[in-house]
Write an enzyme that holds these catalytic residues in place. Sequence first.
Site, PDB file in Angstrom:
ATOM      1  N   ASP A  80       7.987  11.044  -8.189  1.00 19.59           N
ATOM      2  CA  ASP A  80       8.795  10.051  -7.470  1.00 19.59           C
ATOM      3  C   ASP A  80       8.285   8.628  -7.698  1.00 19.59           C
ATOM      4  O   ASP A  80       8.918   7.660  -7.259  1.00 19.59           O
ATOM      5  CB  ASP A  80       8.865  10.366  -5.976  1.00 19.59           C
ATOM      6  N   HIS A  81       7.172   8.489  -8.402  1.00 24.02           N
ATOM      7  CA  HIS A  81       6.649   7.168  -8.766  1.00 24.02           C
ATOM      8  C   HIS A  81       6.695   6.934 -10.277  1.00 24.02           C
ATOM      9  O   HIS A  81       6.958   5.819 -10.719  1.00 24.02           O
ATOM     10  CB  HIS A  81       5.217   6.998  -8.250  1.00 24.02           C
ATOM     11  N   HIS A  83      -5.181  10.779  -2.734  1.00 18.74           N
ATOM     12  CA  HIS A  83      -3.821  11.325  -2.786  1.00 18.74           C
ATOM     13  C   HIS A  83      -3.616  12.012  -4.126  1.00 18.74           C
ATOM     14  O   HIS A  83      -3.123  13.144  -4.197  1.00 18.74           O
ATOM     15  CB  HIS A  83      -2.822  10.194  -2.580  1.00 18.74           C
ATOM     16  N   HIS A 117       0.469   6.186  -9.563  1.00 20.06           N
ATOM     17  CA  HIS A 117      -0.092   7.534  -9.730  1.00 20.06           C
ATOM     18  C   HIS A 117       0.973   8.410 -10.392  1.00 20.06           C
ATOM     19  O   HIS A 117       2.117   7.991 -10.572  1.00 20.06           O
ATOM     20  CB  HIS A 117      -0.574   8.131  -8.403  1.00 20.06           C
ATOM     21  N   HIS A 121       6.244   4.077   0.141  1.00 18.18           N
ATOM     22  CA  HIS A 121       7.301   4.725   0.920  1.00 18.18           C
ATOM     23  C   HIS A 121       7.559   3.964   2.210  1.00 18.18           C
ATOM     24  O   HIS A 121       6.659   3.297   2.750  1.00 18.18           O
ATOM     25  CB  HIS A 121       6.903   6.160   1.296  1.00 18.18           C
ATOM     26  N   ASP A 176       0.779   5.604  -2.833  1.00 12.12           N
ATOM     27  CA  ASP A 176       0.709   6.533  -1.705  1.00 12.12           C
ATOM     28  C   ASP A 176      -0.703   6.625  -1.137  1.00 12.12           C
ATOM     29  O   ASP A 176      -1.071   7.637  -0.536  1.00 12.12           O
ATOM     30  CB  ASP A 176       1.195   7.920  -2.127  1.00 12.12           C
ATOM     31  N   HIS A 180       2.644  11.218  -9.629  1.00  8.36           N
ATOM     32  CA  HIS A 180       3.706  11.974  -8.979  1.00  8.36           C
ATOM     33  C   HIS A 180       5.077  11.491  -9.448  1.00  8.36           C
ATOM     34  O   HIS A 180       5.317  10.296  -9.640  1.00  8.36           O
ATOM     35  CB  HIS A 180       3.588  11.862  -7.460  1.00  8.36           C
TER      36      HIS A 180
END
Length: 280
Positions: free
Chosen positions: A82-83, A135, A78, A198, A160, A80
Amino acid sequence: MRRAASHLRVSQRCRTFSSTASIRMKIVPVPVREDNYAYLLVDEPTNMAAVVDPYDIPKVQAAANQLGVSLIAAITTHHHFDHSGGNEVFASKYPGAPVYGGSDKIPKLTNLVKDKDEFVVGENIRIRCLATPCHTQDSICYYVTDMAKTSQPGGVFTGDTLFIGGCGNFFEGTGEEMHTALSYLGTLPDATVTYVGHEYTAKNAAFAMTVEPTNADISRLYRTARENTITTGRSTIGDEKLWNVFMRPHSEEIKKATGLTGDESAFVTKLRQMKNSFKG
């Protein structure tokens, strides 16, 4: 940008391993940031690898070098940061390598995928895309299997959407959408190994014990978290059906904990609210 064609083959010149190797598809977690995971998805007979959610390219490259594999693609669960935050660097270091994802919000996207699309890494790994919006609306889970060794259990990269013993926040969706997404993942074979975005297992286990305290499988989840710093890859879809309260809205104990009756998606919504305020 191009659509991901069915069975699109990702290829690149590299040295090969024997086709008689006992393990043909290997998945290697690469911890990044405080609690994120990137992954190397390795087709061992061809020595080719795709990287999933390559946030930290130097760490990913170091892991690939240690394994002696060639990086040939990036797969993003996705948008975001942090990915997907490593996609720009990946594209600059591996020009021409495809970058897969579920929307044009994915940096450096080359191959847009949708639900049920399939492509191939190396010569042996088939990847099937599972759309799981909630998400984020572009959340895609990736179900991976070894076409040449069907006895090997598949794996699923869940980003996530699904965590071990938990699920992601509903940043762009509803409880109904998350219930649909988790139910969709629940249709995969029970032996499917989960590879999550995570390391939240300890917190999820602590919360689950307050919601369904008589569930012996949640005690097993708690032990798994206590005994392992890295828990990704230690759970299956079958396990999640037993110990993940977000996949168990049918449980009478969970219904009692939420104080609700009726639609299962309402239980999932309430559980997310309870988890958000959980201080344990």
